[in-house]
Design a protein around this motif. Structure first.
Motif, PDB file in Angstrom:
ATOM      1  N   GLY A 252       0.901  -1.327   0.041  1.00  0.00           N
ATOM      2  CA  GLY A 252       0.192   0.213   0.081  1.00  0.00           C
ATOM      3  C   GLY A 252       0.565   1.374   0.147  1.00  0.00           C
ATOM      4  O   GLY A 252       0.021   2.135  -0.321  1.00  0.00           O
TER       5      GLY A 252
ATOM      6  N   ASP B  90      -4.543  -4.982  -5.751  1.00  0.00           N
ATOM      7  CA  ASP B  90      -5.505  -3.663  -4.843  1.00  0.00           C
ATOM      8  C   ASP B  90      -7.206  -3.930  -4.561  1.00  0.00           C
ATOM      9  O   ASP B  90      -7.788  -3.728  -6.050  1.00  0.00           O
ATOM     10  CB  ASP B  90      -5.003  -2.225  -4.751  1.00  0.00           C
TER      11      ASP B  90
ATOM     12  N   LYS C 233      -9.324  -1.633  -2.198  1.00  0.00           N
ATOM     13  CA  LYS C 233      -9.221  -0.809  -1.780  1.00  0.00           C
ATOM     14  C   LYS C 233     -10.532  -0.766  -0.265  1.00  0.00           C
ATOM     15  O   LYS C 233     -10.191  -0.994   0.145  1.00  0.00           O
ATOM     16  CB  LYS C 233      -8.724   1.072  -2.042  1.00  0.00           C
TER      17      LYS C 233
ATOM     18  N   ARG D 160      -4.142  -7.362   1.186  1.00  0.00           N
ATOM     19  CA  ARG D 160      -5.246  -7.018   0.089  1.00  0.00           C
ATOM     20  C   ARG D 160      -6.691  -6.623   1.383  1.00  0.00           C
ATOM     21  O   ARG D 160      -6.867  -5.511   1.272  1.00  0.00           O
ATOM     22  CB  ARG D 160      -6.116  -8.288   0.219  1.00  0.00           C
TER      23      ARG D 160
ATOM     24  N   ARG E  37      -4.798  -1.294   2.384  1.00  0.00           N
ATOM     25  CA  ARG E  37      -4.921  -0.145   2.061  1.00  0.00           C
ATOM     26  C   ARG E  37      -5.985   1.294   2.851  1.00  0.00           C
ATOM     27  O   ARG E  37      -6.870   0.597   2.201  1.00  0.00           O
ATOM     28  CB  ARG E  37      -5.161  -0.325   0.589  1.00  0.00           C
TER      29      ARG E  37
END
Length: 924
Positions: A185, A520, A522, A545, A548
C-alpha cells in the motif's frame, strides 16, 4: 589437452557465439568483422592471451586461465597487459575493457567506471556493445554517480522519497544488488517507476527490465507505467519512452522498459517452451519438476548486456531455485521490491536495504489501516469427524463435480486439515459463513446496511464453488452478490475484479490465489480465511489485500452506509491461521478490550509498556480517520497544536528501536561520551526509551485533552466486541532450560550471520550462482570444526536438542543418533529455508523416493532390482557424505559388492549422469 588449452577452447567458442571473429596473429585480418579477437598478441611485457579490436582499434584484453583459478588473483596481470605498449600500435592509451576467464567463469572490469572493479558476467559482450560504450562520453556507472539531479518531492510520500534517494545512492556506489522493503500500500510500483524514469532520463540507461512472476502483476505494472506522469513533464511515461509487455520471444529493440514474467524470460534463455498457465501462479506456489529444470544458455538475440537494471517485483518469492538463473545471466544491477522479505531475501540482496518502511510505520502515517482479528472455530474444523462404513453419502469427482450416491466402503476418520480436499462437509462451510454473517452484522460492523466488501480465501477451485453456493444461500442473494475470482473462473476474472473494486456487486469475492497477492482492492474491510497458509511471506501478502486506506467518499461509493473513512479491516480466522504462524506485521491493537479513556489515563499514570503505548497509538490513528473537522480542531487546540493522528504517530515513533538508539547516542554525546549502536549499554537504551516514551506521553497528562478525545470518541466511534485470542504460553521444558536453549540457538544464528561469506558451507546457501552449487563433506567438516571449538561448543547434538526444546513440533528425530551431515539440516532451518527440522538422512530418503519415482516414470524400462539396490547404497552414502563420486566406490560398502567395476556394468555410460542427478536432487 592442458587445462589452459581447454579453457581457451571454451573462450574461443563463447567469443564466436557473441559475434567476435577469433584469429591467430599470423592470420590477422582486422577487416574480417566489427569485432576481432587476436590470440597471443605481442606487447612489451609479453604476449597477451587475447587482444580485442573493435572497428580495427584495440579496446580490451582477455587473460585466460585454467578452470578453478581464482580470477581476482590475476587482475594485476590483465591490467599490466592493458597498460603495455602494443606492437604496431600508434598510441599508448591504456585499454579500457579488461576480462579474465577460465572458460567457465568470466570477470569484467570497465576502466571508465569510477573506482573501477571487476564483476562476474555470464558471457562475453557483443562487439557492437563495446563500440556503443566507447562512443559515450561516460560509462553508465559514472553517469549514475555524477549526473543524477536532486529528486523533486512533489506528490511523493516520505517513504517513496527515501526509497528513490536510497536506491540512487546505492547505484552511485556501484553496489550490484539493492532491496526496497516497503509495506503493502505504500506505492512500491510508483516508486520503482519514478526511479526508472530518472535512470532513463538522467542516467541514459539503455533498457530496464521490470520482472514479475504472474501475468496479472505484469498487467498491473503496465497500467501504472501508462498512468505515470513525471514531475518535470506533462506527458505520460509511455509517451516519452516505449514500454513493451513481453508476450512473445522477441524484445523490441526500441523498448526502453520491458515488462516480463520471470517464467517467460527463463523460457527465452533456456530454450524450454513456456507453459503459459505457469505465468498465472506465483512462483512460490509452483512445484518444480525435472522437465522444468533446464539450464539457461546464451541467446545471441538476448545478449547479457540487454538490460542495465532489473527491477524484481515481489522478490521474496520469485528469484530462487532454477529461476535465479535469469538474474545470473544478465549484466545488470538488481533491485528487489517486496513488502515481506525473509532471511533468504536479505541474503540474496547482500543485506543492502536501501529503504525500509514497515507496516506499523505505514499505519502511523495513514497510508495503511490496522487490523483486528476475529476468530471462528467449529467442532469439525478443530477435531474432524468420522464416517461409518455402509453409510450412504454423495461421492463427487473433483474435476467434473459429477456426483454419485453410494455407500461408504469403510470407516473414514478425517481431520480438519483434510476438509475440502479429500472430504467436503457442507455443514462445516455453512456454519462458518453463518457465523461470519452474524458477527459482521452484530459485532464488527453493526451500523452497516450492506455487507462490507469481503474476500474469502479458499483452498481449491472446488472449495471456492462450494463456498459461493452456500454464501448466496445464507445471505439469500442472487448470483451477482458473490463471485469467484480465480484463474479458472468462467467469467473474465479481470472484469469481476474491476466490479469488486468499483461497483456495488459483488459484495463478496472468493479466491484461491489470483488476488491473494499484489492486487489492490481498497474498499475491502473483511478477510475470511478458510484455508491455512504455511508460508509467512505469502500470509503477509494475503493480509495485505485489506490494509489499503480509503477516504470516506471513495468508500461510500461502494459501501453507502459507511460513516467514515476506512479506518481498519477485520481478519476473520476460521482455520487457526493466526495461531499457526508467527507474522512480522502484527495487530497494533494489543488490548482491544481496554477502553480508550483507560488507555489514556494509564499512560498518564505511568503505564508505559509496549502493549499499552501501541494500543493507544492505534486507537488515535483510527480515530483520526473517523472524526469530522470540528472535532479534530477542538482536539488540536487542547493538545497545543498536535493533531490526533500526530499524537498516535508520535507514540509509535517513541518505541521505534532505531529512534531509541539515536536518542541514546545523542544523550551520551551531550555528556561528552562517544557511543555507537554496538557500544551502547542496556541501561543507556532503557533510559533513552523511557525518555522518548515520556515525551510522547506527556500530552496525556492534560485531563482536558483526555476528556476532549473521549468526548469525540463517544460521538463517532462504534462499539466493537473483539474476540480475545488465547495461546499456549508454556509447554515442556523448564523456563531455565528453555532460556539456555534459546541462547544456544541465538549463538548459532549469530555465527551464521557473521561468517556466511568466509565459510564455504555457508556460502553454498547464500551466494553461489545456480550452475556452480556444490556441497562437499569437507565443507561440512570445516563448519562443524569451527562451531564445536571453544568458546561456542556448538556440536550438532547440542544444537538439535536446543531446537527440539524451543521449537517443539517443528523438530523431529531428536531421539535418533546425530550424523555430521545433520548440520546441513540445521543451517537450512536456521536461515529459514526449511520450516521443519528433520534429520538430513530423512530428507535424503524422501527426496530419493521422489527422484527415483520421477526417473522410472521417464524411462522406457524402470531401474532393475539390482540397479535399485545400488542406487539405495549410493543414496545412503550421500546421506552420510553429502555427495557421491567414482572414487567413493572404493569404500567397503561398495567394494564388498563389486565396487566401481560392478556398478559400471549395471549402469554403463549412464552412471556419471545418475550420480550428478542424485547429488543435485538429494542435497538440494
Amino acid at each position: 589437452m592442458t587445462p589452459e588449452a581447454k579453457a581457451r577452447q571454451e573462450i574461443d567458442q563463447k567469443l564466436e557465439q557473441a559475434g567476435w571473429v577469433v584469429q591467430d596473429l599470423k592470420k590477422i585480418n582486422l577487416g574480417a568483422g566489427p569485432g576481432v579477437v587476436v590470440r597471443e598478441y605481442p606487447t612489451d611485457t609479453g604476449p597477451a592471451d587475447y587482444l580485442l579490436f573493435v572497428d580495427r582499434q584495440p579496446v580490451g584484453v582477455i587473460e585466460a586461465k585454467p578452470d578453478n583459478t581464482i580470477l581476482t588473483f590475476v587482475e594485476d596481470q590483465t591490467e599490466r597487459y592493458a597498460r603495455s605498449t602494443l606492437k604496431w600500435r600508434i598510441t599508448s592509451t591504456p585499454l579500457r575493457f579488461l576480462f579474465e576467464s577460465t572458460g567457465q567463469v568470466i570477470h569484467f572490469t570497465d576502466g571508465a567506471d569510477p573506482s573501477a572493479r571487476a564483476r562476474e558476467i555470464f558471457y562475453f559482450f557483443k562487439p557492437e556493445q563495446l563500440a556503443e560504450w566507447l562512443q559515450q562520453p561516460e560509462s553508465f556507472r559514472r553517469r549514475l554517480k555524477a549526473q543524477m539531479p536532486e529528486l523533486p518531492t512533489r506528490n511523493l510520500r516520505d517513504c517513496q522519497i527515501s526509497a528513490v534517494t536510497g536506491l540512487e545512492k546505492s547505484l552511485a556506489q556501484n553496489r550490484p544488488r539493492a532491496l526496497v522493503h516497503m509495506a503493502t500500500g505504500a506505492g512500491k510500483t510508483f516508486t520503482a517507476i519514478t526511479s526508472v524514469y530518472r535512470l532513463l532520463k538522467y542516467g541514459d540507461a539503455k533498457r530496464i527490465l521490470f520482472l514479475v512472476d504472474t501475468r496479472n502483476l505484469g498487467k498491473q505494472a503496465h497500467q501504472e507505467f501508462m498512468a505515470y506522469t513525471p514531475p518535470d513533464d506533462a506527458r505520460k511515461f509511455t509517451e516519452l519512452y516505449n514500454v513493451q509487455r513481453l508476450n512473445g520471444p522477441t524484445i523490441d529493440p526500441a523498448a526502453k522498459v520491458c515488462i516480463s514474467t520471470i517464467q517467460r524470460m527463463y523460457s527465452l534463455l533456456s530454450g524450454e517452451p513456456i507453459d503459459e498457465s505457469a505465468e498465472d501462479v506465483p512462483l512460490d506456489q509452483i512445484v518444480q519438476t525435472d522437465k522444468q529444470a533446464k539450464v539457461v544458455r546464451y541467446n545471441p538475440a538476448v545478449p547479457v548486456e540487454t538490460f542495465d537494471v532489473i527491477i524484481i517485483d515481489e522478490c521474496h518469492r520469485s528469484i530462487y531455485n532454477l529461476w535465479k538463473q535469469v538474474l545470473d545471466y544478465f549484466d545488470a544491477f538488481l533491485v528487489g521490491l517486496t513488502a515481506t522479505p525473509d532471511k533468504r531475501t536479505f541474503g540474496f540482496f547482500n543485506e543492502n536495504i536501501v529503504a525500509e518502511y514497515t507496516y506499523e510505520q505505514s499505519v502511523a502515517d495513514g497510508v495503511n489501516v490496522g487490523y483486528d482479528v476475529f476468530e471462528i472455530e467449529t467442532e469439525i474444523t478443530k477435531k474432524g469427524a468420522e464416517l461409518k462404513a455402509k453409510e450412504w453419502v454423495d461421492h463427487r469427482d473433483r474435476q467434473t463435480r459429477k456426483k454419485r450416491w453410494a455407500e461408504a466402503e469403510e470407516d473414514l476418520l478425517y481431520t480438519g486439515k483434510e476438509l475440502d480436499r479429500s472430504v467436503v462437509n457442507i455443514s462445516q462451510i455453512r456454519k462458518v459463513i453463518q457465523a461470519m454473517k452474524t458477527a459482521v452484522e452484530t459485532q464488527i460492523f453493526p451500523s452497516r446496511n450492506e455487507t462490507p466488501k469481503t474476500l474469502i480465501f479458499a483452498k481449491t477451485d472446488s472449495h471456492a464453488d462450494d463456498i459461493i453456493q452456500i454464501v448466496r444461500e445464507v445471505y439469500n442473494q442472487g448470483n451477482a452478490f458473490c463471485k469467484k475470482v480465480t484463474y479458472k473462473a468462467e467469467e473474465d476474472p479481470d472484469s469481476i475484479l474491476a466490479s469488486f473494486r468499483n461497483d456495488y456487486n459483488p459484495r463478496i469475492a472468493v479466491t484461491v490465489d489470483m488476488i491473494a497477492t499484489g492486487t489492490d482492492v481498497k474498499p475491502l474491510e473483511v478477510l475470511l480465511f478458510m484455508r491455512d497458509v504455511r508460508s509467512k511471506g505469502y500470509y503477509e501478502q494475503m493480509k495485505g489485500r485489506g490494509v489499503r486506506s480509503l477516504d470516506h467518499d471513495a468508500l461510500k461509493r461502494v459501501s453507502n452506509s459507511a460513516d467514515s473513512a476506512k479506518s481498519r479491516f477485520v481478519l476473520i480466522d476460521a482455520v487457526g491461521v493466526e495461531k499457526s504462524l508467527k507474522t512480522e506485521s502484527r495487530p497494533l491493537e494489543k488490548k482491544p478490550s481496554v477502553p480508550l479513556k483507560d488507555l489514556m489515563l494509564g499512560v498518564a499514570m505511568g503505564h508505559r509498556d509496549e502493549d499499552t503505548v501501541l494500543s493507544l497509538a492505534n486507537r488515535l490513528v483510527r480515530l483520526a480517520k473517523q472524526l469530522d473537522d470540528k472535532a479534530l480542531a477542538r482536539i488540536e487546540k487542547r493538545s497545543g497544536g498536535l493533531t490526533v493522528g500526530a499524537l498516535g504517530k508520535t507514540l509509535i515513533t517513541a518505541i521505534d528501536p532505531d529512534r531509541v538508539v539515536a536518542a541514546a547516542i545523542a544523550t551520551a554525546k551531550e555528556k561528552g561520551i562517544t557511543r555507537t549502536e554496538e557500544t551502547l549499554t542496556e541501561e543507556e537504551l532503557t533510559a533513552a526509551r523511557a525518555q522518548c516514551v515520556a515525551a510522547a506521553c506527556a500530552p496525556f497528562d492534560s485531563p482536558e485533552l483526555r476528556d476532549e478525545i473521549e468526548a469525540a470518541r463517544r460521538e463517532q466511534e462504534q462499539v466493537i466486541d473483539h474476540i480475545n485470542l488465547d495461546q499456549v504460553t508454556f509447554s515442556g521444558y523448564s523456563a531455565q532450560a528453555e532460556e539456555q536453549a534459546q541462547k544456544v540457538i541465538q549463538s548459532f544464528a549469530d555465527y551464521i550471520a557473521q561468517h556466511k561469506d568466509e565459510i564455504q558451507a555457508l556460502s553454498f546457501f547464500y551466494q553461489q550462482p545456480y550452475q556452480r552449487r556444490t556441497l562437499t563433506f569437507e565443507m561440512i567438516e570445516e563448519l562443524h570444526d569451527a562451531l564445536s571449538r571453544p568458546p561456542l561448543m556448538l556440536t550438532t547434538e547440542r544444537l538439535w536438542n536446543a531446537y527440539a526444546r524451543v521449537k517443539g513440533s517443528q523438530v523431529t528425530g531428536a531421539d535418533t543418533k546425530r550424523q555430521l551431515t545433520d548440520l546441513v539440516a540445521l543451517v537450512r532451518f536456521a536461515i529459514g529455508l526449511d520450516t521443519e527440522l528433520k534429520p538430513f538422512r530423512d530428507q535424503v530418503d524422501r527426496r530419493f523416493q521422489e527422484w527415483i519415482f520421477r526417473h522410472n516414470a521417464k524411462r522406457t524400462t524402470a531401474f532393475s532390482t539390482e540397479q535399485t539396490e545400488w542406487l539405495r547404497l549410493m543414496k545412503d552414502h550421500i546421506a552420510s557424505s553429502c555427495s557421491i563420486a567414482r572414487d567413493d566406490f572404493e569404500y567397503a560398502e561398495f567394494a564388498a559388492k563389486g565396487g566401481l567395476q560392478r556398478v559400471w556394468g549395471l549402469f554403463g555410460t549412464e552412471l556419471d549422469g545418475v550420480m550428478t542427478e542424485m547429488n543435485e536432487e538429494l542435497v538440494a
